[in-house]
Design a protein around this motif. Structure first.
Motif, PDB file in Angstrom:
ATOM      1  N   ARG A   1      36.590 -12.837   4.909  1.00 25.58           N
ATOM      2  CA  ARG A   1      36.466 -11.708   5.722  1.00 25.58           C
ATOM      3  C   ARG A   1      36.516 -10.480   5.066  1.00 25.58           C
ATOM      4  O   ARG A   1      35.437  -9.134   5.332  1.00 25.58           O
ATOM      5  CB  ARG A   1      36.715 -11.788   6.767  1.00 25.58           C
ATOM      6  N   ASP A   2      37.594 -10.180   4.294  1.00 23.67           N
ATOM      7  CA  ASP A   2      37.412  -8.512   2.754  1.00 23.67           C
ATOM      8  C   ASP A   2      35.727  -8.317   2.436  1.00 23.67           C
ATOM      9  O   ASP A   2      36.281  -7.725   1.439  1.00 23.67           O
ATOM     10  CB  ASP A   2      39.148  -7.991   3.037  1.00 23.67           C
ATOM     11  N   ASN A   3      36.010  -9.791   1.837  1.00 24.03           N
ATOM     12  CA  ASN A   3      34.821  -9.426   0.931  1.00 24.03           C
ATOM     13  C   ASN A   3      33.944 -10.624   1.221  1.00 24.03           C
ATOM     14  O   ASN A   3      33.267 -11.672   0.034  1.00 24.03           O
ATOM     15  CB  ASN A   3      36.229  -9.745  -0.332  1.00 24.03           C
ATOM     16  N   ARG A   4      32.727  -9.384   1.664  1.00 21.07           N
ATOM     17  CA  ARG A   4      31.296 -10.909   1.750  1.00 21.07           C
ATOM     18  C   ARG A   4      30.971 -11.578   1.434  1.00 21.07           C
ATOM     19  O   ARG A   4      30.435 -10.262  -0.272  1.00 21.07           O
ATOM     20  CB  ARG A   4      31.447  -9.472   3.714  1.00 21.07           C
ATOM     21  N   LEU A   5      30.224 -12.809   1.542  1.00 17.72           N
ATOM     22  CA  LEU A   5      28.868 -12.657   0.536  1.00 17.72           C
ATOM     23  C   LEU A   5      27.863 -11.794   0.640  1.00 17.72           C
ATOM     24  O   LEU A   5      27.659 -10.958   2.059  1.00 17.72           O
ATOM     25  CB  LEU A   5      27.824 -14.080   1.182  1.00 17.72           C
ATOM     26  N   PRO A   6      27.258 -10.771  -0.384  1.00 13.88           N
ATOM     27  CA  PRO A   6      26.255 -10.296  -0.250  1.00 13.88           C
ATOM     28  C   PRO A   6      24.746 -10.831   0.063  1.00 13.88           C
ATOM     29  O   PRO A   6      24.041  -9.812   0.013  1.00 13.88           O
ATOM     30  CB  PRO A   6      25.633  -9.323  -1.753  1.00 13.88           C
ATOM     31  N   HIS A   7      24.473 -11.988   0.673  1.00 15.07           N
ATOM     32  CA  HIS A   7      22.941 -12.180   1.062  1.00 15.07           C
ATOM     33  C   HIS A   7      22.368 -12.082   1.859  1.00 15.07           C
ATOM     34  O   HIS A   7      23.766 -11.958   2.587  1.00 15.07           O
ATOM     35  CB  HIS A   7      23.292 -13.948   0.666  1.00 15.07           C
ATOM     36  N   ASP A   8      21.184 -11.943   2.144  1.00 17.84           N
ATOM     37  CA  ASP A   8      20.619 -11.170   3.410  1.00 17.84           C
ATOM     38  C   ASP A   8      20.722 -12.866   4.582  1.00 17.84           C
ATOM     39  O   ASP A   8      20.467 -12.455   5.429  1.00 17.84           O
ATOM     40  CB  ASP A   8      19.767 -11.009   3.467  1.00 17.84           C
ATOM     41  N   VAL A   9      20.505 -14.143   3.868  1.00 17.38           N
ATOM     42  CA  VAL A   9      19.983 -14.681   4.415  1.00 17.38           C
ATOM     43  C   VAL A   9      21.237 -15.987   3.375  1.00 17.38           C
ATOM     44  O   VAL A   9      20.852 -16.467   2.139  1.00 17.38           O
ATOM     45  CB  VAL A   9      18.690 -15.583   4.348  1.00 17.38           C
ATOM     46  N   VAL A  10      21.713 -17.230   4.325  1.00 19.17           N
ATOM     47  CA  VAL A  10      22.103 -18.328   3.175  1.00 19.17           C
ATOM     48  C   VAL A  10      21.965 -19.604   4.383  1.00 19.17           C
ATOM     49  O   VAL A  10      21.631 -19.645   6.098  1.00 19.17           O
ATOM     50  CB  VAL A  10      24.023 -17.681   4.040  1.00 19.17           C
ATOM     51  N   VAL A  11      21.220 -20.119   3.790  1.00 18.98           N
ATOM     52  CA  VAL A  11      20.984 -21.493   3.975  1.00 18.98           C
ATOM     53  C   VAL A  11      21.970 -23.069   3.370  1.00 18.98           C
ATOM     54  O   VAL A  11      22.530 -23.139   2.289  1.00 18.98           O
ATOM     55  CB  VAL A  11      19.215 -21.982   3.475  1.00 18.98           C
ATOM     56  N   VAL A  12      22.143 -23.766   4.221  1.00 15.89           N
ATOM     57  CA  VAL A  12      23.203 -24.595   4.379  1.00 15.89           C
ATOM     58  C   VAL A  12      22.788 -25.299   4.698  1.00 15.89           C
ATOM     59  O   VAL A  12      22.557 -26.072   5.799  1.00 15.89           O
ATOM     60  CB  VAL A  12      24.343 -24.757   5.046  1.00 15.89           C
ATOM     61  N   ASP A  13      22.954 -26.851   3.088  1.00 15.36           N
ATOM     62  CA  ASP A  13      21.740 -27.778   4.088  1.00 15.36           C
ATOM     63  C   ASP A  13      22.976 -29.077   3.956  1.00 15.36           C
ATOM     64  O   ASP A  13      24.363 -29.113   3.538  1.00 15.36           O
ATOM     65  CB  ASP A  13      20.575 -28.179   2.373  1.00 15.36           C
ATOM     66  N   GLU A  14      22.495 -30.569   4.394  1.00 17.39           N
ATOM     67  CA  GLU A  14      23.602 -31.602   4.687  1.00 17.39           C
ATOM     68  C   GLU A  14      25.126 -30.657   5.609  1.00 17.39           C
ATOM     69  O   GLU A  14      25.955 -31.211   5.407  1.00 17.39           O
ATOM     70  CB  GLU A  14      24.360 -32.386   3.478  1.00 17.39           C
ATOM     71  N   THR A  15      24.409 -29.793   6.537  1.00 20.43           N
ATOM     72  CA  THR A  15      25.764 -29.533   7.287  1.00 20.43           C
ATOM     73  C   THR A  15      26.850 -30.588   7.956  1.00 20.43           C
ATOM     74  O   THR A  15      27.494 -30.374   7.916  1.00 20.43           O
ATOM     75  CB  THR A  15      25.294 -28.572   7.743  1.00 20.43           C
ATOM     76  N   SER A  16      26.180 -31.329   7.943  1.00 24.02           N
ATOM     77  CA  SER A  16      26.836 -33.282   9.185  1.00 24.02           C
ATOM     78  C   SER A  16      28.290 -33.336   7.658  1.00 24.02           C
ATOM     79  O   SER A  16      29.504 -33.505   8.303  1.00 24.02           O
ATOM     80  CB  SER A  16      25.948 -33.970   9.014  1.00 24.02           C
ATOM     81  N   MET A  17      28.015 -33.481   6.459  1.00 27.95           N
ATOM     82  CA  MET A  17      29.324 -33.054   5.363  1.00 27.95           C
ATOM     83  C   MET A  17      29.859 -31.734   5.096  1.00 27.95           C
ATOM     84  O   MET A  17      30.749 -31.840   4.696  1.00 27.95           O
ATOM     85  CB  MET A  17      28.823 -32.835   4.557  1.00 27.95           C
ATOM     86  N   VAL A  18      29.982 -30.357   6.291  1.00 34.11           N
ATOM     87  CA  VAL A  18      30.811 -29.283   5.885  1.00 34.11           C
ATOM     88  C   VAL A  18      31.780 -29.575   6.997  1.00 34.11           C
ATOM     89  O   VAL A  18      31.573 -30.211   8.431  1.00 34.11           O
ATOM     90  CB  VAL A  18      30.015 -28.360   6.736  1.00 34.11           C
ATOM     91  N   SER A  19      33.386 -30.054   6.317  1.00 38.25           N
ATOM     92  CA  SER A  19      34.486 -29.846   7.489  1.00 38.25           C
ATOM     93  C   SER A  19      34.653 -29.049   8.196  1.00 38.25           C
ATOM     94  O   SER A  19      33.547 -27.552   7.929  1.00 38.25           O
ATOM     95  CB  SER A  19      35.321 -30.015   6.638  1.00 38.25           C
ATOM     96  N   LEU A  20      35.460 -28.629   9.087  1.00 38.11           N
ATOM     97  CA  LEU A  20      36.087 -27.561   9.990  1.00 38.11           C
ATOM     98  C   LEU A  20      36.621 -26.760   8.994  1.00 38.11           C
ATOM     99  O   LEU A  20      35.745 -25.671   9.176  1.00 38.11           O
ATOM    100  CB  LEU A  20      36.856 -28.176  10.947  1.00 38.11           C
TER     101      LEU A  20
END
Length: 606
Positions: A278-297
């Motif tokens: 939260r205090d050092n954010r990613l620099p990207h304008d667009v973030v695409v995450v594939d296979e999101t079903s595999m992403v845990s809480l």
């Protein structure tokens, strides 16, 4: 009542358990790990009520099984557990809420009350993470504001015709329209429904808009949960981008997919926190995450706190596949939550462009829970599907050998000749998938079986743990080597060098093929057979699925669906019709409260 005798070799039994913990541990509802955590937490809080200890143990058990929380009322109502001495549900929950474990300054337990009157019990960590994910998602601003107005309709119509010029991609056009109007988008669909095509076209449109607005070149991040999924994402996106007009290709040069861990920045001092937060954010304008079903809480919480509020977040995946190995079912929660389209856009692609007709029908029958249709399709033996059932006149082990041994032998021959690219290409032509790791239906047994077949075919026993033709699966990230969990490879003998120390590992990573000494790859396992869980994010021409018997707790609809949708051309299911019915009829349900939180929060605020 006869006192229980604990077998010291029964690792699931806790010798120190007493009272309700003893009863439920002996009944194999709880494992030793559940009991020990409950005992320790109660000891620290000065809690001596056995009902509270049982609730803690059930919450720990739920997390081990992938649930974020536990519905105690649902547990008590489970007909398979009805003979056990459960506490009365409402009084039980009241006792838990009044416990020092729930009321202390640093609570270990939390209870979420639902609008329908149900209550869910959480371990504090998962309560806080689920609350954070809900807050962060709903705090992300909509796109159609003064700082980022919706695209001009005339421009958008022309641009959509350009990037989706082929017929049959109306769903992708509709998905791009929704995603352009939201800062957070959820794009779902089964394998081959054109999710990557939609993403590539959407990225081209976003890049063009930035250029027309005079903004700097878009910084785009592509990520996936595993190395193999990242490699597939990069390969698929590059293929789709290459089909776009030259101007769009130029705007999207240099795209590279990485694992989520790599994107967020691993830290040497912790495995649960990252350099970007939260205090050092990613620099990207667009973030695409594939296979999101595999992403845990937990990983979704880390991602959302790292993405800038003004960045676009595009979550892509199939909610009907297996959920993450760790706790949570975030993608399914986002799809099922009754949330207005203003907070985030959800689009599902329906038309498959990958499968043959029969595989697509089989996948849909499994997804929809139509067990008899699935059995009928497999029994019919139409092109692209086959059922190898014991007792139908065919020895299933013999049939599996006919399918698997020639493929493994072809990989071995190419590897022995030093043809690394050919060996990797052959490796992706077929997968042998199992539900279990151990036992007669597990990967350990079938890896050994395939190696015995290879020894019989070649006349040379595979006496070494590393041999030319050994397919390997990377099981841990190694950023120094450039390999990631989920990457696959083949042990290869360099041409002209017969020494045992000369063997090399050719690994297909997201950055391209790597050539590494086998001694440097310590975190790998043999992959003649692969668990269905670890096959997610990959595909193969032919998939051979070994179903366990109906009593296996792992045999579920989501597991079966994930297995058959790894195939591009052909699916061979090894098991009886009853195994298939059991798989289709049993759901892998996870207890979570995220969809409930999202629905309640948005309803409350209109």
């Amino acid at each position: 009542m006869t006192e229980s005798v604990v077998d010291p070799h029964a690792w699931r039994l806790a010798a120190s358990a007493t009272g309700l913990l003893r009863t439920f541990n002996d009944a194999e509802v709880l494992d030793a790990a559940d009991v020990h955590v409950a005992q320790r937490l109660c000891e620290l809080a000065g809690e001596d009520d056995p009902a509270v200890a049982l609730a803690v143990a059930c919450a720990v058990r739920g997390v081990r099984g992938g649930s974020v929380c536990v519905d105690l009322v649902g547990l008590v109502a489970d007909p398979l557990l009805s003979e056990l001495p459960w506490p009365e549900p409402e009084a039980w929950l009241d006792t838990v809420e009044a416990s020092p474990l729930s009321t202390g300054e640093t609570p270990a337990l939390r209870v979420l009350a639902a609008a329908d009157g149900s209550r869910l019990l959480y371990l504090d960590r998962y309560w806080r993470e689920e609350e954070q994910v809900c807050d962060d998602l709903l705090a992300r601003p909509a796109v159609d504001d003064s700082s980022d107005p919706a695209p001009d309709d005339a421009w958008l119509d022309d641009a959509l015709d350009r990037v989706f010029e082929r017929e049959g991609y109306d769903e992708q056009r509709a998905a791009a329209r929704v995603a352009l109007r939201h800062r957070t988008s959820v794009l779902t669909g089964g394998p081959g429904t054109g999710k990557t095509t939609a993403v590539a076209g959407l990225l081209a449109l976003l890049a063009e808009r930035a250029e027309l607005d005079g903004s700097p070149r878009l910084r785009i991040a592509l990520a996936a949960p595993t190395g193999k999924a990242a490699a597939r994402l990069q390969e698929a996106v590059q293929e789709r981008v290459a089909a776009l007009p030259a101007a769009d290709q130029q705007r999207l040069t240099g795209l590279r997919a990485v694992t989520l861990h790599r994107l967020l920045g691993p830290r040497p001092d912790t495995s649960s926190r990252f350099r970007h937060h939260r205090d050092n954010r990613l620099p990207h304008d667009v973030v695409v995450v594939d296979e999101t079903s595999m992403v845990s809480l937990t990983m979704m919480a880390r991602l959302l706190e790292a993405v800038r509020p003004t960045s676009r977040l595009i979550l892509v995946g199939d909610p009907f596949q297996l959920a993450s190995v760790e706790a949570g079912a975030v993608l399914a929660d986002l799809v099922d939550a009754r949330v207005p389209q203003q907070p985030f856009g959800v689009v599902r692609l329906e038309t498959s462009h990958r499968f043959g007709h029969t595989i697509g029908e089989l996948a849909e029958a499994v997804r929809s829970g139509d067990a008899e249709r699935a059995v009928a399709l497999l029994d019919a033996g139409a092109e692209g599907v086959e059922l190898v059932a014991p007792g139908d006149g065919t020895d299933s082990a013999v049939r599996v050998r006919e399918l698997v041994a020639p493929h493994a032998l072809a990989v071995l021959r190419a590897a022995e000749a030093g043809r690394a690219d050919e060996a990797l290409r052959l490796l992706d032509q077929q997968r042998l998938l199992c539900a279990h790791r151990e036992g007669p239906f597990g990967v350990r047994h079938w890896n050994a079986q395939v190696e015995r077949w290879l020894a019989e075919e070649t006349g040379e026993p595979l006496w070494s743990s590393s041999y030319a033709g050994r397919p390997v699966l990377v099981t841990a990230n190694d950023y120094g080597l450039g390999v990631h969990n989920g990457d696959v490879g083949v042990v290869v003998r360099p041409p002209g060098d017969r020494g045992p120390q000369a063997l090399r590992a050719a690994v297909a990573s997201s950055g391209g093929r790597l050539d590494l000494a086998t001694s440097r790859l310590s975190q790998v396992e043999t992959m003649h057979a692969l668990t269905i869980h670890k096959s997610q994010g990959s595909q193969a021409g032919t998939v051979v699925v070994l179903l366990p018997p109906p009593e296996s707790r792992l045999l579920t609809r989501e597991l079966f669906y994930t297995a058959i949708t790894r195939a591009v051309e052909r699916v061979v299911v090894v098991g009886s019709p009853d195994d298939v019915r059991a798989a289709v009829e049993r759901r892998a349900l996870r207890a979570t409260g995220l969809r409930q939180r999202l629905t309640q929060r948005t309803a409350k605020h209109g």
